[in-house]
Write an enzyme that holds these catalytic residues in place. Structure first.
Site, mmCIF file in Angstrom:
data_model
loop_
_atom_site.group_PDB
_atom_site.id
_atom_site.type_symbol
_atom_site.label_atom_id
_atom_site.label_comp_id
_atom_site.label_asym_id
_atom_site.label_seq_id
_atom_site.Cartn_x
_atom_site.Cartn_y
_atom_site.Cartn_z
ATOM 1 N N SER A 172 -6.404 3.890 3.705
ATOM 2 C CA SER A 172 -5.742 2.977 2.764
ATOM 3 C C SER A 172 -6.753 2.183 1.945
ATOM 4 O O SER A 172 -6.548 1.007 1.624
ATOM 5 C CB SER A 172 -4.806 2.013 3.518
ATOM 6 O OG SER A 172 -3.883 1.418 2.626
ATOM 7 N N SER B 220 0.800 -1.231 0.000
ATOM 8 C CA SER B 220 0.000 0.000 0.000
ATOM 9 C C SER B 220 0.828 1.274 0.000
ATOM 10 O O SER B 220 0.268 2.371 -0.141
ATOM 11 C CB SER B 220 -0.948 0.015 1.203
ATOM 12 O OG SER B 220 -2.035 -0.853 0.973
ATOM 13 N N LYS C 212 0.308 3.672 -2.788
ATOM 14 C CA LYS C 212 -0.738 4.694 -2.787
ATOM 15 C C LYS C 212 -0.184 6.105 -2.660
ATOM 16 O O LYS C 212 -0.911 7.082 -2.870
ATOM 17 C CB LYS C 212 -1.749 4.392 -1.680
ATOM 18 C CG LYS C 212 -2.568 3.136 -1.989
ATOM 19 C CD LYS C 212 -3.327 2.599 -0.794
ATOM 20 C CE LYS C 212 -4.051 1.300 -1.191
ATOM 21 N NZ LYS C 212 -4.518 0.514 -0.059
#
Length: 381
Positions: free
Chosen positions: A122, A57, A60
């Site tokens: 997230s 993640s 991102k």
């Protein structure tokens, strides 16, 4: 011409121990780790930091950057409402088992909320929504992410999706993630505060920011955690103290607890143990180089800019510096010509090079003088 090493005029007063490869003075349990000085971009510590890794993640950061740039370009506004497709709901929603913002299928969500869904929660669903809006499809958006990353000089970055879910070829190095974080902090300050928000509520569900440093380490104000079973637990984080900012990136820890512990240890070390040492000022004379066929036998060598070296405090007395040039130099030599380099070697094998320039003009000898010099050289062998 031969590779020559010249004596340093003064730097050995600052440092000068032998720099044989030794056990690093600082270690981490993470498989990949980097500590970066924000102001200079210097890497203070690296463990496999230049090697591509699955960023989970932490990808991102790039997804959010694409939204920031679209907002600044005027192609999006914070009040725009984007459609939540079946794919975004199915692949990024709660049923997928990953992080989610809990968007409803076939609903619409404001960009302002989607950004917080990406950064604080997230949310994979939020990522897919903005990817489809900006790229037409998540696959096309991932290509856009990769192209933009390469434009920023992030040469290891290759994105296959907007979320960081495991995909073949989806990778980036810890060093490039640190550079990406620095780019966001420097170029998008109006959005950076989002990374320090500790929670966000959407659809009646409140989720906490997973960054373990917020509220724990003084000055911590971002950025993004990551986890997949392939990558382990990771974090890209930044903190600022007394006008200095450090960025840490690590990946491959085995649990949330280990991630939290290692994050705190790395960030505290970033400020307490690692320094940017000023070894020489711009224009400082460090030594001299031999000159052949010149009106002077040597020419002073000076720095062209500051000589700053990133190091652990305990490494300062264990590094080595030497002036290296191809010589002797052949006259004429003009003041300002870059004719040598200062090579600084660290105990762990890292080296840094800094250009050195001639400190004065050295004219070429006249014909008679050159003939006498040649004769002397011939006799002396």
């Amino acid at each position: 011409m031969a590779r020559l090493v010249a004596a340093l005029a003064g730097l050995f007063l600052v440092f000068g121990g032998l720099a044989t490869a030794q056990e690093p003075v600082f270690q981490t349990s993470a498989s990949h780790a980097v500590i970066m000085d924000y102001e200079t971009g210097e890497i203070l510590f690296s463990k496999n930091g230049d090697q591509p890794m699955p960023p989970s993640s932490m990808s991102k950061l790039m997804t959010a950057l694409m939204v920031f740039e679209a907002l600044e370009a005027g192609t999006l506004s914070l009040d725009d409402e984007l459609p939540v497709s079946v794919r975004a709901w199915r692949e990024g929603g709660a049923a997928s088992g990953g992080s989610t913002m809990f968007l409803d299928v076939n609903s619409r969500a404001r960009v302002d909320d989607l950004l917080r869904g990406i950064i604080v929660q997230s949310g994979n669903d939020a990522c897919i929504v903005v990817a489809e809006a900006l790229g037409g499809s998540e696959e096309a958006f991932a290509d856009m992410m990769t192209r933009r990353a390469r434009e920023l000089g992030l040469e290891t970055a290759s994105f296959r999706n907007s979320t960081g879910l495991t995909a073949e070829g989806h990778e980036v190095s810890a060093e490039d993630l640190a550079r990406l974080a620095a780019h966001i902090i420097r170029n998008h300050p109006q959005f950076y505060d989002l990374y320090s928000e500790t929670s966000f509520s959407y659809n009646g569900i409140t989720q906490a920011n997973r960054n373990p440093l917020l509220g724990v380490v003084d000055g911590a104000d971002g950025l993004k955690t990551g986890y997949t079973s392939e990558a382990g637990y990771g974090l890209t984080a930044s903190a600022e103290r007394n006008g200095e900012r450090r960025i840490i990136v690590f990946n491959g820890t085995q649990s949330m607890r280990e991630r939290a512990n290692e994050a705190e240890r790395l960030m505290r070390a970033a400020f307490a143990d690692f320094i940017m040492a000023d070894l020489a000022a711009p224009g400082e004379e460090l030594g001299s180089a031999d000159v052949h066929m010149g009106t002077a036998r040597t020419v002073a060598l000076r720095t062209t800019g500051p000589v700053r070296v990133a190091m652990h405090r305990r490494e300062r007395d264990r590094m080595r510096a030497e002036i290296v040039y191809d010589g002797p130099l052949i006259a004429p030599v003009s003041e300002g010509d870059q004719v040598a380099r200062l090579v600084v070697s660290m105990p762990d094998g890292r080296t840094r090079e800094y250009p050195l320039e001639a400190g004065s003009d050295v004219r070429r000898q006249g014909m008679v003088s050159r003939a006498m010099s040649a004769l002397v050289n011939l006799v002396s062998g």
